[in-house]
Design a protein around this motif. Sequence first.
Motif, PDB file in Angstrom:
ATOM      1  N   ASN A  52       0.790  -1.240   0.000  1.00 17.29           N
ATOM      2  CA  ASN A  52       0.000   0.000   0.000  1.00 17.29           C
ATOM      3  C   ASN A  52       0.816   1.280   0.000  1.00 17.29           C
ATOM      4  N   LYS A  73      -2.540 -10.646   6.779  1.00 21.81           N
ATOM      5  CA  LYS A  73      -3.689  -9.734   6.852  1.00 21.81           C
ATOM      6  C   LYS A  73      -3.435  -8.484   6.009  1.00 21.81           C
ATOM      7  N   ASN A  90      -5.446  -7.151   2.551  1.00 21.88           N
ATOM      8  CA  ASN A  90      -5.949  -5.790   2.385  1.00 21.88           C
ATOM      9  C   ASN A  90      -5.376  -5.154   1.114  1.00 21.88           C
ATOM     10  N   ASP A  99      -7.168  -6.753  -1.967  1.00 19.22           N
ATOM     11  CA  ASP A  99      -8.559  -6.319  -2.119  1.00 19.22           C
ATOM     12  C   ASP A  99      -8.675  -4.845  -2.514  1.00 19.22           C
ATOM     13  N   LYS A 100      -7.812  -4.028  -1.954  1.00 23.16           N
ATOM     14  CA  LYS A 100      -7.885  -2.588  -2.215  1.00 23.16           C
ATOM     15  C   LYS A 100      -7.552  -2.249  -3.664  1.00 23.16           C
TER      16      LYS A 100
END
Length: 233
Positions: free
Chosen positions: A120, A154, A158, A161-162
């Motif tokens: 991210n 985890k 994320n 999916d993001k």
Amino acid sequence: MSKESRKKSSNPATYGQSAGNRAAAAAKKAVKKTAEPATPKAAKKTTTKAAKTVTAKAATSKTVTKAKPAKPAASAAAATGLAEGAKAPAFKLPRDGGGTVSLADYAGKKLVLFFYPKANTPGCTKEAIDFTRLSKDFAAAGTAVLGVSADSVKAQDNFRDKHDLAVPLISDETHEMLEAYGAWGEKSLYGRKFLGIIRSTVLIGADGRVAKIWRNVKVDGHADAVLAAAKAL
């Protein structure tokens, strides 16, 4: 002493002759002393002194010879022994969505491993999206693609999916795989040095050997360059 004897002694001619004889004798003695070779003891002392001087010079020379400049630090790839042509290190780690992934799962196939510093973050997001965009082209070239970082499962979920990522994401929180592939090492940011993931990509051939390594990757155009290399392999 008789009066006559005292008279002879006080005779200037006789006195001068006596003084001259003494001077001549002294001069002869000095010449003889100069001409005589040094005694064994003196010669030994001189030789010992000369030997000490030579030894001192040799010691100085030896010290200077030992003072060599420090060797540059070895690269991460050199430290692990990973190089193009080497056998790819085995691994088995958890992946996003659950389950595990191992090198053995891709036996007989070409495999791309792209190591990214953190999920991210801008550069890592663009890189993962680029590999996802080209996932069908990689599949057509008989090449699988895996993303690897030290993020937790985890965090990988994320990240997937993001950004709708289509490549499996491996979690290596212990850094064992990262170190084995030379993707973990010293980094520098704003003058501060620290240990972290070095953005790298490794292309493994169907024979299980490292075909190509990219270090300190620049994200723009990188996925396309890796695809070209996979097609040519």
